[in-house]
Design a protein around this motif. Structure first.
Motif, PDB file in Angstrom:
ATOM      1  N   PRO A   1       0.843  -1.209   0.000  1.00  0.00           N
ATOM      2  CA  PRO A   1       0.000   0.000   0.000  1.00  0.00           C
ATOM      3  C   PRO A   1       0.864   1.240   0.000  1.00  0.00           C
ATOM      4  CG  PRO A   1       0.035  -1.011   2.177  1.00  0.00           C
ATOM      5  CD  PRO A   1       0.712  -1.968   1.256  1.00  0.00           C
ATOM      6  N   PRO A   2       0.442   2.262  -0.763  1.00  0.00           N
ATOM      7  CA  PRO A   2       1.245   3.504  -0.803  1.00  0.00           C
ATOM      8  C   PRO A   2       1.254   4.173   0.556  1.00  0.00           C
ATOM      9  CG  PRO A   2      -0.877   3.825  -1.869  1.00  0.00           C
ATOM     10  CD  PRO A   2      -0.780   2.359  -1.578  1.00  0.00           C
ATOM     11  N   GLN A   3       2.417   4.606   0.934  1.00  0.00           N
ATOM     12  CA  GLN A   3       2.572   5.303   2.205  1.00  0.00           C
ATOM     13  C   GLN A   3       3.213   6.650   1.945  1.00  0.00           C
ATOM     14  OE1 GLN A   3       4.805   2.865   4.830  1.00  0.00           O
ATOM     15  NE2 GLN A   3       3.266   1.257   4.956  1.00  0.00           N
ATOM     16  N   THR A   4       2.511   7.692   2.337  1.00  0.00           N
ATOM     17  CA  THR A   4       3.026   9.051   2.176  1.00  0.00           C
ATOM     18  C   THR A   4       3.788   9.437   3.421  1.00  0.00           C
ATOM     19  OG1 THR A   4       1.111   9.587   0.815  1.00  0.00           O
ATOM     20  CG2 THR A   4       2.397  11.452   1.712  1.00  0.00           C
ATOM     21  N   PRO A   5       5.057   9.732   3.270  1.00  0.00           N
ATOM     22  CA  PRO A   5       5.797  10.124   4.482  1.00  0.00           C
ATOM     23  C   PRO A   5       5.252  11.415   5.045  1.00  0.00           C
ATOM     24  CG  PRO A   5       7.075  10.575   2.499  1.00  0.00           C
ATOM     25  CD  PRO A   5       5.878   9.803   2.065  1.00  0.00           C
ATOM     26  N   PRO A   6       5.228  11.531   6.332  1.00  0.00           N
ATOM     27  CA  PRO A   6       4.696  12.771   6.920  1.00  0.00           C
ATOM     28  C   PRO A   6       5.538  13.961   6.527  1.00  0.00           C
ATOM     29  CG  PRO A   6       5.840  11.440   8.576  1.00  0.00           C
ATOM     30  CD  PRO A   6       5.739  10.598   7.346  1.00  0.00           C
ATOM     31  N   ALA A   7       4.840  15.045   6.184  1.00  0.00           N
ATOM     32  CA  ALA A   7       5.533  16.258   5.768  1.00  0.00           C
ATOM     33  C   ALA A   7       6.280  16.871   6.938  1.00  0.00           C
ATOM     34  CB  ALA A   7       4.531  17.270   5.204  1.00  0.00           C
ATOM     35  N   ALA A   8       7.461  17.326   6.615  1.00  0.00           N
ATOM     36  CA  ALA A   8       8.258  17.954   7.668  1.00  0.00           C
ATOM     37  C   ALA A   8       7.585  19.241   8.109  1.00  0.00           C
ATOM     38  CB  ALA A   8       9.669  18.262   7.145  1.00  0.00           C
ATOM     39  N   PRO A   9       7.455  19.469   9.372  1.00  0.00           N
ATOM     40  CA  PRO A   9       6.781  20.691   9.827  1.00  0.00           C
ATOM     41  C   PRO A   9       7.559  21.931   9.427  1.00  0.00           C
ATOM     42  CG  PRO A   9       7.878  19.577  11.655  1.00  0.00           C
ATOM     43  CD  PRO A   9       7.955  18.647  10.479  1.00  0.00           C
ATOM     44  N   THR A  10       6.818  22.912   8.877  1.00  0.00           N
ATOM     45  CA  THR A  10       7.436  24.164   8.463  1.00  0.00           C
ATOM     46  C   THR A  10       7.695  25.025   9.683  1.00  0.00           C
ATOM     47  OG1 THR A  10       6.214  24.046   6.400  1.00  0.00           O
ATOM     48  CG2 THR A  10       7.162  26.200   7.003  1.00  0.00           C
ATOM     49  N   PRO A  11       8.925  25.423   9.871  1.00  0.00           N
ATOM     50  CA  PRO A  11       9.184  26.250  11.056  1.00  0.00           C
ATOM     51  C   PRO A  11       8.431  27.561  10.977  1.00  0.00           C
ATOM     52  CG  PRO A  11      11.073  26.230   9.577  1.00  0.00           C
ATOM     53  CD  PRO A  11      10.113  25.205   9.058  1.00  0.00           C
ATOM     54  N   ALA A  12       7.762  27.908  12.025  1.00  0.00           N
ATOM     55  CA  ALA A  12       6.983  29.136  12.065  1.00  0.00           C
ATOM     56  C   ALA A  12       7.906  30.341  12.082  1.00  0.00           C
ATOM     57  CB  ALA A  12       6.077  29.148  13.302  1.00  0.00           C
ATOM     58  N   ALA A  13       7.509  31.329  11.286  1.00  0.00           N
ATOM     59  CA  ALA A  13       8.320  32.551  11.242  1.00  0.00           C
ATOM     60  C   ALA A  13       8.209  33.276  12.568  1.00  0.00           C
ATOM     61  CB  ALA A  13       7.829  33.459  10.108  1.00  0.00           C
ATOM     62  N   PRO A  14       9.311  33.826  13.024  1.00  0.00           N
ATOM     63  CA  PRO A  14       9.245  34.541  14.293  1.00  0.00           C
ATOM     64  C   PRO A  14       8.321  35.742  14.181  1.00  0.00           C
ATOM     65  CG  PRO A  14      11.319  34.951  13.165  1.00  0.00           C
ATOM     66  CD  PRO A  14      10.623  33.867  12.409  1.00  0.00           C
ATOM     67  N   PRO A  15       7.472  35.971  15.149  1.00  0.00           N
ATOM     68  CA  PRO A  15       6.549  37.102  15.071  1.00  0.00           C
ATOM     69  C   PRO A  15       7.302  38.420  15.038  1.00  0.00           C
ATOM     70  CG  PRO A  15       6.586  36.171  17.294  1.00  0.00           C
ATOM     71  CD  PRO A  15       7.380  35.247  16.423  1.00  0.00           C
ATOM     72  N   GLU A  16       6.795  39.311  14.176  1.00  0.00           N
ATOM     73  CA  GLU A  16       7.430  40.608  14.063  1.00  0.00           C
ATOM     74  C   GLU A  16       7.140  41.436  15.313  1.00  0.00           C
ATOM     75  OE1 GLU A  16       6.176  42.482  10.531  1.00  0.00           O
ATOM     76  OE2 GLU A  16       7.001  40.951   9.191  1.00  0.00           O
ATOM     77  N   ALA A  17       8.133  42.191  15.684  1.00  0.00           N
ATOM     78  CA  ALA A  17       7.967  43.043  16.853  1.00  0.00           C
ATOM     79  C   ALA A  17       6.990  44.167  16.524  1.00  0.00           C
ATOM     80  CB  ALA A  17       9.318  43.614  17.266  1.00  0.00           C
ATOM     81  N   PRO A  18       5.980  44.364  17.355  1.00  0.00           N
ATOM     82  CA  PRO A  18       5.024  45.439  17.066  1.00  0.00           C
ATOM     83  C   PRO A  18       5.684  46.801  17.199  1.00  0.00           C
ATOM     84  CG  PRO A  18       4.636  44.522  19.252  1.00  0.00           C
ATOM     85  CD  PRO A  18       5.693  43.659  18.606  1.00  0.00           C
ATOM     86  N   ALA A  19       5.086  47.775  16.551  1.00  0.00           N
ATOM     87  CA  ALA A  19       5.606  49.131  16.643  1.00  0.00           C
ATOM     88  C   ALA A  19       5.505  49.614  18.077  1.00  0.00           C
ATOM     89  CB  ALA A  19       4.814  50.051  15.709  1.00  0.00           C
ATOM     90  N   PRO A  20       6.479  50.359  18.551  1.00  0.00           N
ATOM     91  CA  PRO A  20       6.455  50.792  19.958  1.00  0.00           C
ATOM     92  C   PRO A  20       5.280  51.720  20.249  1.00  0.00           C
ATOM     93  CG  PRO A  20       8.209  51.880  18.738  1.00  0.00           C
ATOM     94  CD  PRO A  20       7.678  50.821  17.833  1.00  0.00           C
ATOM     95  N   ASP A  21       4.693  51.521  21.403  1.00  0.00           N
ATOM     96  CA  ASP A  21       3.572  52.356  21.839  1.00  0.00           C
ATOM     97  C   ASP A  21       4.132  53.417  22.788  1.00  0.00           C
ATOM     98  OD1 ASP A  21       1.149  53.429  22.398  1.00  0.00           O
ATOM     99  OD2 ASP A  21       0.366  51.718  23.535  1.00  0.00           O
ATOM    100  N   ASP A  22       4.580  54.516  22.217  1.00  0.00           N
ATOM    101  CA  ASP A  22       5.218  55.565  23.001  1.00  0.00           C
ATOM    102  C   ASP A  22       4.365  56.816  23.127  1.00  0.00           C
ATOM    103  OD1 ASP A  22       5.315  56.224  20.360  1.00  0.00           O
ATOM    104  OD2 ASP A  22       7.394  56.928  20.370  1.00  0.00           O
ATOM    105  N   LEU A  23       3.068  56.693  22.899  1.00  0.00           N
ATOM    106  CA  LEU A  23       2.189  57.851  22.936  1.00  0.00           C
ATOM    107  C   LEU A  23       1.862  58.232  24.384  1.00  0.00           C
ATOM    108  CD1 LEU A  23       0.423  59.920  21.459  1.00  0.00           C
ATOM    109  CD2 LEU A  23      -1.390  58.183  21.374  1.00  0.00           C
TER     110      LEU A  23
END
Length: 478
Positions: free
Chosen positions: A142-164
């Motif tokens: 039976p055909p066996q599909t190897p599990p896909a390698a997990p895509t590393p999540a991109a690091p979250p971008e730093a939000p703009a500073p709240d200096d108001l």
């Protein structure tokens, strides 16, 4: 499933012991009273299986005895304590081996065989007791599909500073006497649009009365005059912002970022925050817009990439356009001058077509067309100079009024305490322009700078002019 070939056609080989059957206890460990089993390939028969009372499973098609293993010259040795191998009971199907097929000694780690596949169409399975086929179908895997390698999540971008500085957070805000108005810039914008409005009125009246008659024509004229009120109709404004200006409602996370800054700006100005509608434009440019009578739009770059204080300065600038009446007077003038603009564009198109057609025939025909167009323009200046002269001067006057409106909006933001932050935004604009010029110079190109009359048609003053107008506020530290 493939089966072992006929033992009569094979050469004698080593005798392999029977594999253990399901449900039987494991063979004794070394050092017990029972002698250790011989190694695979030796001539000593396999030891008896302790406590085993079950017989070997039957093979399909066999009713007497189990077939020998491949390569053996004699049947497997009898079980200890019995005179002859017990008969194999006839069963319709072989038993299922838990965990897969048995492992054969001397072959190393045997692979795990999958379950038998369904019969292939047109192929009759054969068994060891029957005739052997010339070729056997390979075992079904039976055909066996190897599990896909997990895509590393991109690091979250730093939000703009709240200096108001949220100086009005949690406090009662004062309410200005006028939520919107019309300053000198807005009135001048309307005055400059009057000639265009008169030309548009003549165009609408000519078409309406000429095509629909006097009664229906006047109804069309009155409806067109009343249509200017849609500038203050919020559903119409939102439809205009969505479909013409390509703005959209902010997402939940965008609203969470935008609304606190907007409330601080409106609190300092004494404006109710809900008076205006916040919208977002998908763009990588630092920009914002005051549209119609109630819409304030901001780009995703300005929303997500710049500090809150700079974002507040940009929003305060757009609020200055609204409170000064620049947004609604600009849109109203554009709407009422639109029929005249369409008629002028149509006439220019006709003139171009006439010149091209005449150039096909002869140079004299082309000259005649140019002469006719020139006489038409001169006649318009002479007969209705009070209309044609303002129409010609209107683009330059509107550009001048627009530049004055930008400076007034800057002063509005500075009065609310955002002069240093607005200066930072203007320095950012200038840095972008300098980078574009440097890139063009590195590629051997030179950007074309507007000059002469073209510079008079710009609706925004240059960054140095705006920074110079903010100098008094910056010196006072406001």
């Amino acid at each position: 499933m493939s089966y072992p070939p006929d033992p009569a056609a094979q050469e004698p080989g080593p005798v392999y012991p029977d594999p253990p059957y399901p449900g039987t206890p494991a063979p004794p460990y070394p050092g017990s009273a029972v002698p250790a089993p011989p190694y695979p390939g030796s001539a000593v028969p396999s030891p008896p299986y302790p406590g085993s009372a079950a017989s070997a499973p039957p093979y399909p098609g066999s009713a007497a005895s189990a077939p020998p293993y491949p390569g053996s010259a004699a049947p497997p040795p009898p079980y200890p304590g019995s005179a002859a191998p017990p008969p194999y009971p006839e069963t319709p199907a072989p038993p299922s081996y838990p965990g897969g097929a048995p492992q054969y000694p001397g072959a190393g780690a045997a692979p795990s065989y999958p379950a038998a596949p369904p019969a292939h169409p047109g192929v009759t399975p054969t068994y060891p007791s029957g005739p052997q086929p010339t070729a056997t179908a390979p075992p079904y895997v039976p055909p066996q599909t190897p599990p896909a390698a997990p895509t590393p999540a991109a690091p979250p971008e730093a939000p703009a500073p709240d200096d108001l500085d949220y100086r009005h957070a949690g406090s009662r805000i004062h309410v200005a006497a006028h939520q919107r108005g019309a300053d000198a810039t807005a009135i001048g914008q309307l005055a400059v649009q009057v000639p265009g409005f008169l030309v548009s009125l003549a165009v609408v009246a000519s078409f309406a009365v000429g095509i629909l008659g006097t009664a229906m024509g006047w109804l069309v004229i009155l409806a067109w005059l009343a249509s200017g009120a849609l500038v203050f109709h919020r559903p119409t404004e939102l439809a205009f912002a969505r479909h013409v200006m390509k703005l959209r409602a902010p997402l939940a996370e965008e609203r969470a970022r935008l609304e606190p800054v907007w409330r601080e700006v409106t609190a300092r100005a004494g404006i109710e925050a809900h008076t205006y509608e916040l919208m977002v434009e998908n763009s990588t440019d630092l920009n914002a817009v005051a549209a119609a009578g109630h819409v304030v739009g901001v780009t995703t770059y300005a929303l997500n990439e710049i500090p809150s204080s700079n974002l507040a300065a940009v929003l305060a600038h757009e609020l200055g356009h609204h409170t000064g009446g620049h947004a609604w007077t600009g849109l109203l003038g554009y709407w009422y001058s639109l029929p005249g603009r369409i008629a002028w564009a149509f006439m220019r198109g006709i003139a171009r077509i006439a010149i091209r057609v005449a150039s096909v025939f002869s140079l004299a025909a082309t000259g005649m067309v140019y002469l006719f167009i020139g006489m038409f323009v001169i006649g318009g200046f002479v007969a209705a100079w009070y209309i044609t002269v303002p129409l010609v001067a209107a683009p330059y006057l509107l550009a001048y009024v627009g530049r004055q409106g930008e400076l007034r909006a800057d002063r509005q933001a500075a009065d609310l305490g955002f002069a240093p932050h607005l200066a930072q935004v203007l320095h950012h604009f200038q840095a972008q322009e300098d980078a574009v010029k440097a890139q063009a110079a590195a590629q051997g190109r030179q950007l074309k700078e507007p000059g002469g009359l073209a510079k008079l048609l710009t609706t925004h003053p240059d960054n140095y002019t705006r920074l110079q107008a903010l100098e008094p506020y910056l010196q006072l530290g406001r």
